[in-house]
Design a protein around this motif. Structure first.
Motif, PDB file in Angstrom:
ATOM      1  N   ALA A  17     -92.573 102.374 -23.954  1.00 37.24           N
ATOM      2  CA  ALA A  17     -93.780 102.134 -24.894  1.00 37.24           C
ATOM      3  C   ALA A  17     -93.545 100.889 -25.433  1.00 37.24           C
ATOM      4  O   ALA A  17     -92.460 100.552 -26.218  1.00 37.24           O
ATOM      5  N   ILE A  18     -94.536  99.738 -25.330  1.00 34.63           N
ATOM      6  CA  ILE A  18     -94.450  98.656 -26.263  1.00 34.63           C
ATOM      7  C   ILE A  18     -95.536  98.565 -27.374  1.00 34.63           C
ATOM      8  O   ILE A  18     -96.874  98.598 -26.956  1.00 34.63           O
ATOM      9  N   ASP A  19     -95.222  98.596 -28.608  1.00 36.58           N
ATOM     10  CA  ASP A  19     -96.318  98.514 -29.609  1.00 36.58           C
ATOM     11  C   ASP A  19     -96.090  97.281 -30.355  1.00 36.58           C
ATOM     12  O   ASP A  19     -95.036  96.821 -30.466  1.00 36.58           O
ATOM     13  N   GLY A  20     -97.152  96.915 -31.265  1.00 34.18           N
ATOM     14  CA  GLY A  20     -96.917  95.825 -32.075  1.00 34.18           C
ATOM     15  C   GLY A  20     -98.238  95.051 -32.317  1.00 34.18           C
ATOM     16  O   GLY A  20     -99.225  95.599 -31.909  1.00 34.18           O
ATOM     17  N   PRO A  21     -98.343  94.333 -33.459  1.00 30.58           N
ATOM     18  CA  PRO A  21     -99.633  93.474 -33.716  1.00 30.58           C
ATOM     19  C   PRO A  21    -100.145  92.698 -32.821  1.00 30.58           C
ATOM     20  O   PRO A  21     -99.399  92.237 -31.846  1.00 30.58           O
ATOM     21  N   ALA A  22    -101.215  92.082 -32.987  1.00 32.03           N
ATOM     22  CA  ALA A  22    -101.923  91.118 -31.973  1.00 32.03           C
ATOM     23  C   ALA A  22    -101.095  89.947 -31.993  1.00 32.03           C
ATOM     24  O   ALA A  22    -100.523  89.286 -33.032  1.00 32.03           O
ATOM     25  N   ALA A  23    -101.014  89.391 -30.594  1.00 31.12           N
ATOM     26  CA  ALA A  23    -100.307  88.063 -30.425  1.00 31.12           C
ATOM     27  C   ALA A  23     -98.671  88.025 -30.832  1.00 31.12           C
ATOM     28  O   ALA A  23     -98.253  87.010 -30.994  1.00 31.12           O
TER      29      ALA A  23
ATOM     30  N   GLU B 174     -79.404  99.611 -23.134  1.00 28.79           N
ATOM     31  CA  GLU B 174     -78.672 100.679 -24.160  1.00 28.79           C
ATOM     32  C   GLU B 174     -79.274 102.018 -24.248  1.00 28.79           C
ATOM     33  O   GLU B 174     -78.375 102.965 -24.285  1.00 28.79           O
ATOM     34  N   ARG B 175     -80.599 102.071 -24.147  1.00 30.21           N
ATOM     35  CA  ARG B 175     -81.176 103.461 -24.194  1.00 30.21           C
ATOM     36  C   ARG B 175     -80.971 104.307 -23.327  1.00 30.21           C
ATOM     37  O   ARG B 175     -81.217 105.527 -23.206  1.00 30.21           O
ATOM     38  N   THR B 176     -80.782 103.753 -22.115  1.00 28.42           N
ATOM     39  CA  THR B 176     -81.070 104.704 -20.751  1.00 28.42           C
ATOM     40  C   THR B 176     -79.490 104.797 -20.208  1.00 28.42           C
ATOM     41  O   THR B 176     -79.183 105.428 -19.395  1.00 28.42           O
ATOM     42  N   ARG B 177     -78.431 104.368 -20.856  1.00 27.40           N
ATOM     43  CA  ARG B 177     -77.135 104.463 -20.587  1.00 27.40           C
ATOM     44  C   ARG B 177     -76.751 105.984 -20.872  1.00 27.40           C
ATOM     45  O   ARG B 177     -77.153 106.436 -21.997  1.00 27.40           O
TER      46      ARG B 177
ATOM     47  N   ASP C 147    -100.309 102.386 -30.542  1.00 27.76           N
ATOM     48  CA  ASP C 147     -99.864 103.981 -30.981  1.00 27.76           C
ATOM     49  C   ASP C 147     -99.169 104.426 -29.725  1.00 27.76           C
ATOM     50  O   ASP C 147     -99.239 105.858 -29.440  1.00 27.76           O
ATOM     51  N   ILE C 148     -98.809 103.802 -28.701  1.00 23.63           N
ATOM     52  CA  ILE C 148     -98.010 104.343 -27.819  1.00 23.63           C
ATOM     53  C   ILE C 148     -97.020 105.182 -27.875  1.00 23.63           C
ATOM     54  O   ILE C 148     -96.825 106.582 -27.521  1.00 23.63           O
ATOM     55  N   GLY C 149     -95.878 104.644 -28.653  1.00 17.92           N
ATOM     56  CA  GLY C 149     -94.805 105.405 -28.961  1.00 17.92           C
ATOM     57  C   GLY C 149     -95.006 106.450 -30.054  1.00 17.92           C
ATOM     58  O   GLY C 149     -94.024 107.615 -29.897  1.00 17.92           O
ATOM     59  N   THR C 150     -95.932 106.608 -30.751  1.00 19.09           N
ATOM     60  CA  THR C 150     -96.303 107.305 -31.848  1.00 19.09           C
ATOM     61  C   THR C 150     -97.177 108.489 -31.287  1.00 19.09           C
ATOM     62  O   THR C 150     -97.046 109.710 -31.923  1.00 19.09           O
ATOM     63  N   VAL C 151     -98.132 108.309 -30.700  1.00 18.45           N
ATOM     64  CA  VAL C 151     -99.149 109.136 -30.188  1.00 18.45           C
ATOM     65  C   VAL C 151     -99.475 109.480 -28.705  1.00 18.45           C
ATOM     66  O   VAL C 151     -99.372 110.564 -28.424  1.00 18.45           O
ATOM     67  N   VAL C 152     -99.680 108.228 -28.063  1.00 21.44           N
ATOM     68  CA  VAL C 152    -100.069 108.505 -26.585  1.00 21.44           C
ATOM     69  C   VAL C 152     -98.809 109.298 -25.836  1.00 21.44           C
ATOM     70  O   VAL C 152     -99.050 110.172 -25.135  1.00 21.44           O
ATOM     71  N   CYS C 153     -97.600 108.539 -26.012  1.00 17.69           N
ATOM     72  CA  CYS C 153     -96.515 109.039 -25.223  1.00 17.69           C
ATOM     73  C   CYS C 153     -94.993 109.057 -26.221  1.00 17.69           C
ATOM     74  O   CYS C 153     -94.172 108.355 -26.058  1.00 17.69           O
TER      75      CYS C 153
ATOM     76  N   PRO D 115     -90.482 106.231 -35.339  1.00 18.77           N
ATOM     77  CA  PRO D 115     -89.148 106.159 -36.106  1.00 18.77           C
ATOM     78  C   PRO D 115     -87.946 105.879 -35.094  1.00 18.77           C
ATOM     79  O   PRO D 115     -86.998 105.349 -35.419  1.00 18.77           O
ATOM     80  N   ASP D 116     -88.215 106.030 -33.869  1.00 20.27           N
ATOM     81  CA  ASP D 116     -87.276 105.798 -32.797  1.00 20.27           C
ATOM     82  C   ASP D 116     -87.327 104.629 -31.893  1.00 20.27           C
ATOM     83  O   ASP D 116     -86.555 104.275 -30.991  1.00 20.27           O
ATOM     84  N   ALA D 117     -88.387 103.941 -32.141  1.00 20.79           N
ATOM     85  CA  ALA D 117     -88.544 102.613 -31.677  1.00 20.79           C
ATOM     86  C   ALA D 117     -87.395 101.427 -32.151  1.00 20.79           C
ATOM     87  O   ALA D 117     -86.936 101.377 -33.366  1.00 20.79           O
ATOM     88  N   VAL D 118     -87.118 100.459 -31.188  1.00 28.48           N
ATOM     89  CA  VAL D 118     -86.246  99.547 -31.740  1.00 28.48           C
ATOM     90  C   VAL D 118     -87.330  98.423 -31.898  1.00 28.48           C
ATOM     91  O   VAL D 118     -88.044  98.184 -31.360  1.00 28.48           O
TER      92      VAL D 118
END
Ligand code: DC
Length: 208
Positions: A6-12, A204-207, A114-120, A179-182
């Motif tokens: 999941a990749i979230d963030g503001p425009a541009a 790191e996250r998948t190790r 909202d991918i990390g918070t709501v969609v997935c 809360p668990d996003a880097v």
């Protein structure tokens, strides 16, 4: 279980470039969820439809409209994206793409707000890509000039702040890091450095 990033963030902030590159590198399917909101916003505008109706009637062809990536498309998307019924209408498609990505991909990269918070919320890796509003406006301004469009930096900055404010303050699925996003701040990073940092995070996250 598919592997979901999941990749979230503001425009541009560089989400799209990063997400696309990760998907290619890791053989995952890619979904630009902003494009779906852009298509709904522009369809509603063009056809004089209620945005919820436009979301219900959305076809794959609507995602190919040539004006979706314009500033007008971004503003139209941000406005319809604050309507809870529009978001609810689009949720199922995004979740299905993540859980059943087009073959042969064994997983998917989705980018949005909202991918990390709501969609997935169960995504294996969540990255919140951000950058200062000045850096983001500078990038968008350069991109518009390179495309041969006219652009005034101060205006781009103002519109970006307006869109960030609307996306962050809406009541449903506002733009906030899970809360668990880097958090990956790309203010001082070019696309290659952002890509390397994201790959480090994924290992790191998948190790283990
Ligand atoms: O990522 P983008 O700039 O193409 O997104 C356009 C608008 O769509 C953005 O300002 C807010 C909305 N959006 C959203 O609310 N949720 C998403 N998952 C993706 C986009």
């Amino acid at each position: 279980m598919t592997f979901i990033i999941a990749i979230d963030g503001p425009a541009a902030a560089g989400k799209g470039t990063l997400a696309r590159r990760l998907a290619t590198h890791l053989n995952l399917a890619y979904l630009d969820t902003g494009l779906i909101y852009r298509a709904v916003g522009m369809k509603a505008k063009r056809e004089g439809l209620d945005p919820v109706k436009a979301a219900q009637m959305l076809t794959p062809d609507d995602l190919k409209a040539p004006d979706l990536r314009t500033e007008e498309g971004g503003q139209a998307a941000s406005k319809v994206a604050s309507i809870p019924d529009v978001r609810a209408q689009l949720l199922e498609f995004q979740r299905k793409f993540a859980s059943h990505p087009p073959s042969p991909a064994k997983g998917a990269v989705l980018d949005g707000r909202d991918i990390g918070t709501v969609v997935c919320p169960e995504a294996n890796v969540k990255i919140f890509v951000t950058a200062s509003s000045e850096a983001r406006a500078e990038r968008r301004h350069k991109e518009l000039l390179e495309r041969g469009e006219s652009s005034i930096y101060a205006r781009v900055l103002e519109e970006m702040r307006e869109r960030d404010e609307r996306d962050s303050s809406r009541s449903v699925a506002p733009l906030v890091p899970a809360p668990d996003a880097v958090v990956l701040d790309t203010t001082k990073l070019d696309a290659d450095a952002a890509f390397r940092a994201a790959l480090d995070t994924i290992s790191e996250r998948t190790r283990g």
